[in-house]
Design a protein around this motif. Structure first.
Motif, PDB file in Angstrom:
ATOM      1  N   TYR A 352       1.812  12.416  29.046  1.00  0.00           N
ATOM      2  CA  TYR A 352       0.959  12.871  28.534  1.00  0.00           C
ATOM      3  C   TYR A 352      -0.449  12.715  28.363  1.00  0.00           C
ATOM      4  N   GLY A 353      -0.898  11.914  29.309  1.00  0.00           N
ATOM      5  CA  GLY A 353      -2.188  11.655  29.464  1.00  0.00           C
ATOM      6  C   GLY A 353      -2.987  12.255  30.556  1.00  0.00           C
ATOM      7  N   LEU A 354      -2.024  12.986  31.400  1.00  0.00           N
ATOM      8  CA  LEU A 354      -2.765  13.228  32.834  1.00  0.00           C
ATOM      9  C   LEU A 354      -2.067  14.546  33.380  1.00  0.00           C
ATOM     10  N   ASN A 355      -2.828  15.480  33.817  1.00  0.00           N
ATOM     11  CA  ASN A 355      -2.165  16.468  34.618  1.00  0.00           C
ATOM     12  C   ASN A 355      -1.975  16.115  36.222  1.00  0.00           C
ATOM     13  N   LEU A 356      -0.518  15.472  36.607  1.00  0.00           N
ATOM     14  CA  LEU A 356      -0.547  15.047  37.670  1.00  0.00           C
ATOM     15  C   LEU A 356      -0.640  15.823  38.715  1.00  0.00           C
ATOM     16  N   ILE A 357      -0.750  17.332  38.931  1.00  0.00           N
ATOM     17  CA  ILE A 357      -1.018  17.943  39.930  1.00  0.00           C
ATOM     18  C   ILE A 357      -2.428  18.613  40.175  1.00  0.00           C
ATOM     19  N   GLU A 358      -3.158  18.033  39.194  1.00  0.00           N
ATOM     20  CA  GLU A 358      -4.587  18.724  38.897  1.00  0.00           C
ATOM     21  C   GLU A 358      -5.458  17.632  39.650  1.00  0.00           C
ATOM     22  N   ASP A 359      -6.723  17.740  39.930  1.00  0.00           N
ATOM     23  CA  ASP A 359      -7.635  16.719  40.519  1.00  0.00           C
ATOM     24  C   ASP A 359      -8.081  15.867  39.552  1.00  0.00           C
ATOM     25  N   ILE A 360      -8.911  14.906  40.060  1.00  0.00           N
ATOM     26  CA  ILE A 360      -9.611  14.058  39.180  1.00  0.00           C
ATOM     27  C   ILE A 360     -10.526  14.563  38.291  1.00  0.00           C
ATOM     28  N   LYS A 361     -11.610  15.573  38.830  1.00  0.00           N
ATOM     29  CA  LYS A 361     -12.473  16.335  38.172  1.00  0.00           C
ATOM     30  C   LYS A 361     -11.882  16.928  36.929  1.00  0.00           C
ATOM     31  N   ARG A 362     -10.703  17.764  36.939  1.00  0.00           N
ATOM     32  CA  ARG A 362     -10.234  18.684  36.009  1.00  0.00           C
ATOM     33  C   ARG A 362      -9.780  17.628  34.800  1.00  0.00           C
ATOM     34  N   ASN A 363      -8.991  16.568  35.260  1.00  0.00           N
ATOM     35  CA  ASN A 363      -8.339  15.618  34.358  1.00  0.00           C
ATOM     36  C   ASN A 363      -9.430  14.917  33.437  1.00  0.00           C
ATOM     37  N   ILE A 364     -10.726  14.386  34.021  1.00  0.00           N
ATOM     38  CA  ILE A 364     -11.779  13.836  33.532  1.00  0.00           C
ATOM     39  C   ILE A 364     -12.367  14.888  32.189  1.00  0.00           C
ATOM     40  N   SER A 365     -12.625  16.233  32.663  1.00  0.00           N
ATOM     41  CA  SER A 365     -13.171  16.988  31.916  1.00  0.00           C
ATOM     42  C   SER A 365     -12.359  17.754  30.883  1.00  0.00           C
ATOM     43  N   ALA A 366     -10.871  17.454  30.778  1.00  0.00           N
ATOM     44  CA  ALA A 366      -9.791  18.073  29.871  1.00  0.00           C
ATOM     45  C   ALA A 366     -10.319  17.969  28.525  1.00  0.00           C
ATOM     46  N   ALA A 367     -10.533  16.969  28.073  1.00  0.00           N
ATOM     47  CA  ALA A 367     -10.876  16.683  26.571  1.00  0.00           C
ATOM     48  C   ALA A 367     -12.121  16.959  25.946  1.00  0.00           C
ATOM     49  N   GLY A 368     -12.988  17.248  26.911  1.00  0.00           N
ATOM     50  CA  GLY A 368     -14.436  17.339  26.677  1.00  0.00           C
ATOM     51  C   GLY A 368     -15.034  18.756  27.064  1.00  0.00           C
ATOM     52  N   LEU A 369     -14.141  19.726  27.492  1.00  0.00           N
ATOM     53  CA  LEU A 369     -14.467  20.929  27.952  1.00  0.00           C
ATOM     54  C   LEU A 369     -15.691  21.664  27.012  1.00  0.00           C
ATOM     55  N   PRO A 370     -15.626  21.508  25.806  1.00  0.00           N
ATOM     56  CA  PRO A 370     -16.732  22.447  25.023  1.00  0.00           C
ATOM     57  C   PRO A 370     -18.107  22.011  25.432  1.00  0.00           C
ATOM     58  N   GLY A 371     -18.357  20.605  25.713  1.00  0.00           N
ATOM     59  CA  GLY A 371     -19.369  20.181  26.222  1.00  0.00           C
ATOM     60  C   GLY A 371     -20.011  20.529  27.536  1.00  0.00           C
ATOM     61  N   LEU A 372     -19.023  21.202  28.319  1.00  0.00           N
ATOM     62  CA  LEU A 372     -19.311  21.629  29.588  1.00  0.00           C
ATOM     63  C   LEU A 372     -19.383  22.942  29.779  1.00  0.00           C
ATOM     64  N   ALA A 373     -19.091  23.903  28.610  1.00  0.00           N
ATOM     65  CA  ALA A 373     -19.221  25.080  28.589  1.00  0.00           C
ATOM     66  C   ALA A 373     -20.252  25.542  27.974  1.00  0.00           C
ATOM     67  N   ARG A 374     -20.547  26.933  28.685  1.00  0.00           N
ATOM     68  CA  ARG A 374     -21.559  27.962  27.973  1.00  0.00           C
ATOM     69  C   ARG A 374     -20.888  29.196  27.806  1.00  0.00           C
ATOM     70  N   HIS A 375     -20.882  29.631  26.434  1.00  0.00           N
ATOM     71  CA  HIS A 375     -20.239  31.102  26.543  1.00  0.00           C
ATOM     72  C   HIS A 375     -19.115  31.484  26.984  1.00  0.00           C
ATOM     73  N   GLY A 376     -18.226  30.335  26.883  1.00  0.00           N
ATOM     74  CA  GLY A 376     -17.017  30.300  27.225  1.00  0.00           C
ATOM     75  C   GLY A 376     -16.479  30.060  28.833  1.00  0.00           C
ATOM     76  N   TRP A 377     -17.676  29.734  29.428  1.00  0.00           N
ATOM     77  CA  TRP A 377     -17.546  29.601  30.860  1.00  0.00           C
ATOM     78  C   TRP A 377     -17.904  28.187  31.072  1.00  0.00           C
ATOM     79  N   VAL A 378     -16.886  27.351  32.037  1.00  0.00           N
ATOM     80  CA  VAL A 378     -17.212  25.964  32.375  1.00  0.00           C
ATOM     81  C   VAL A 378     -18.390  25.899  33.304  1.00  0.00           C
ATOM     82  N   ASN A 379     -19.321  25.195  33.429  1.00  0.00           N
ATOM     83  CA  ASN A 379     -20.214  24.642  34.298  1.00  0.00           C
ATOM     84  C   ASN A 379     -19.617  24.127  35.409  1.00  0.00           C
ATOM     85  N   GLU A 380     -19.335  24.468  36.581  1.00  0.00           N
ATOM     86  CA  GLU A 380     -18.385  23.733  37.402  1.00  0.00           C
ATOM     87  C   GLU A 380     -19.510  22.596  37.976  1.00  0.00           C
ATOM     88  N   MET A 381     -20.557  22.808  38.411  1.00  0.00           N
ATOM     89  CA  MET A 381     -21.349  21.958  38.895  1.00  0.00           C
ATOM     90  C   MET A 381     -21.780  20.772  38.028  1.00  0.00           C
TER      91      MET A 381
END
Length: 508
Positions: A352-381
């Motif tokens: 329940y805590g991790l997506n094991l087939i995804e990378d560290i970056k995507r796991n860390i950002s998973a719960a806080g995506l709204p803070g990384l997104a602008r107009h529905g798009w994630v700022n990957e940098m």
């Protein structure tokens, strides 16, 4: 006949760019329980995979002598034919099949081309009685708990006429009662002549059950200890980490502030058993800069209380009141809880805590995506920058944030889980079994991180089955029994005996 049933000499195993085992030696006496200890990444599981044929002969250097014969296993079937059976931490059972079907899967009791079901169920019942599993052979594995599933795996091993049984973290997911039963079973198997090799992070269990102990560090054999020599946890730890840990817990002086979260008269009903109260009128408070413990026996309702507070992630007919910073709040979803500054790190990080087939970056950002997104798009940098910052500050041991989480050690996976929730900038952190299944060195790092978060003013609730952990880490401890808060004990008054007294109030 040699006193030693197993000799592994000069075992070296390399992967591209990594030496997992370097000239490892292991000697196991016939009819003993032999423990293998080491931090995550020390090479314990790799060594057992070499022994069991998961890594076949030719993929490693060195020699294996089993039961007096040199062995060159080409796969698991070869090692099982010789009498070596391994039970992995992740149990290899089919939930939709019966206990009997699982016991004889791949080793069916057949008459010509048809399975003899009478014989299958009869022999399964005999093996189940031997391991103390009181269920019907036709019961589905999905309908029994993890402790009983572990017994199914052992019965399955016994059906293969096992001589050497290897168990990788057999009690990691078990409660105290199931763990004690399993350890008693292993003693019984030893008394019948079956040799056991056990890998475990629970040093108290190792001290209790092992006749001898081999310690690995950084892929090398460090020491072999004998029970008769008076082995202590401190001596094992010194071998595992290469230094003495004078203090199992980092020193910490709390700076406790104002109340952050208050739970009043919180009642939660079971979603599967109508009318049953899983949490019954519980009340507790958390203050800024404070680490609060929650202790209780398995089934007391600890996780259910935490998940129900976390946006009603568990339970039905929930009643009671929540106050955040003195104001009453209503949390109808997990998103509501996150938006109100509450985070919950689950006890089962892999499911329940991790997506094991995804990378560290995507796991860390998973719960806080709204803070990384602008107009529905994630700022990957920005996502990369945030993840890299956590990799460094949390000391996540990985080449980079694009590394797959499933390939990390347990301690580093837990750091990714904590990073994910810290990224949401919570005021309240609920940590459910934050050090389950990780080694003593990684535990110390997790404790240090928890202390640092408290020093930043966060209110922290730690749920743990290990009373020494709560006593060493927490400023105040609540006890829970049958869904009710039965005690609130300040740090200076807390002892294992006092906590256990409160944890068993109302127990039959």
């Amino acid at each position: 006949m040699s006193d030693h049933i197993l000799l592994m000499r000069g075992i070296t195993k390399t992967f591209p760019g990594v030496t997992a085992l370097q000239d490892v030696n292991l000697s196991v006496r016939r009819g003993e329980i032999h423990a293998i200890c080491g931090e995550n990444g020390a090479g314990k599981s790799t060594l057992m995979k070499v022994l069991s044929g998961v890594y076949p002969h030719g993929s490693y250097e060195g020699e294996i002598v089993f039961d007096g014969e040199p062995c060159r296993f080409g796969g698991i079937r070869d090692s099982e034919h010789a009498g070596i059976v391994i039970i992995h931490q992740e149990l290899a059972l089919c939930p939709q099949l019966s206990i009997a079907e699982n016991i004889f899967l791949g080793n069916e009791r057949a008459s010509r081309w048809l399975i003899d079901w009478n014989r299958t169920n009869h022999e399964a019942a005999r093996l189940m009685e031997r391991v103390g599993l009181r269920e019907s052979p036709v019961t589905q594995v999905a309908d029994i708990g993890v402790g009983k599933q572990q017994l199914v795996e052992i019965a399955k091993a016994l059906s293969k006429e096992v001589k050497l049984l290897i168990l990788d973290e057999p009690t990691a997911a078990l409660n105290d009662e199931d763990s004690a039963h399993l350890l008693d079973l292993l003693r019984g198997l030893r008394d019948t002549g079956i040799t056991c090799v056990i890998i475990s992070h629970k040093l108290n269990e190792i001290i209790e059950i092992a006749d001898s102990i081999t310690i690995l560090r950084d892929g090398r054999t460090v020491d072999t200890l004998d029970r008769a020599d008076g082995v202590t946890e401190e001596r094992i730890i010194a071998g595992m980490v290469g230094r003495d840990l004078e203090h199992r817990f980092p020193p910490h002086e709390p700076r406790i502030g104002a109340e952050v979260l208050r739970v009043e008269d919180w009642t939660v009903h079971s979603p599967t058993q109508p009318g049953r109260k899983v949490v019954d009128g519980a009340s507790l408070t958390l203050r800024a800069g404070e680490i609060v413990g929650l202790a209780g026996l398995m089934g007391a309702g600890r996780t259910e209380l935490a998940m129900s507070v976390f946006g009603r992630a568990y339970g039905v007919n929930i009643s009671g009141r929540l106050y955040k910073d003195g104001r009453r709040i209503e949390l109808r979803s997990v998103r509501d809880a996150i938006d109100h500054g509450i985070a919950y790190a689950t006890e089962d990080r892999k499911r329940y805590g991790l997506n094991l087939i995804e990378d560290i970056k995507r796991n860390i950002s998973a719960a806080g995506l709204p803070g990384l997104a602008r107009h529905g798009w994630v700022n990957e940098m920005e996502e990369y920058r945030v993840a890299e910052g956590f990799r460094r500050s949390m000391n996540i041991k990985a080449p980079g944030v694009t590394s797959t989480v499933g390939k990390l050690s347990g301690g580093n996976q837990q750091k990714v889980v904590l990073s994910k929730w810290i990224h949401t900038d919570p005021d309240v952190l609920i940590l459910d079994e934050p050090t389950r299944g990780i080694d003593v060195g990684a535990k110390y790092e997790i404790y240090t991180i928890i202390n640092r978060l408290a020093d930043e003013g966060k209110a922290i609730l730690v749920i743990s089955s290990e009373l020494p952990e709560l006593l060493g880490l927490c400023d105040r401890i609540y006890t829970l029994s049958q869904g009710r808060i039965t005690g609130e004990v300040p740090r200076e008054e807390a002892t294992q005996e006092r906590l256990m007294y409160h944890m068993t109030i109302g127990q039959e």
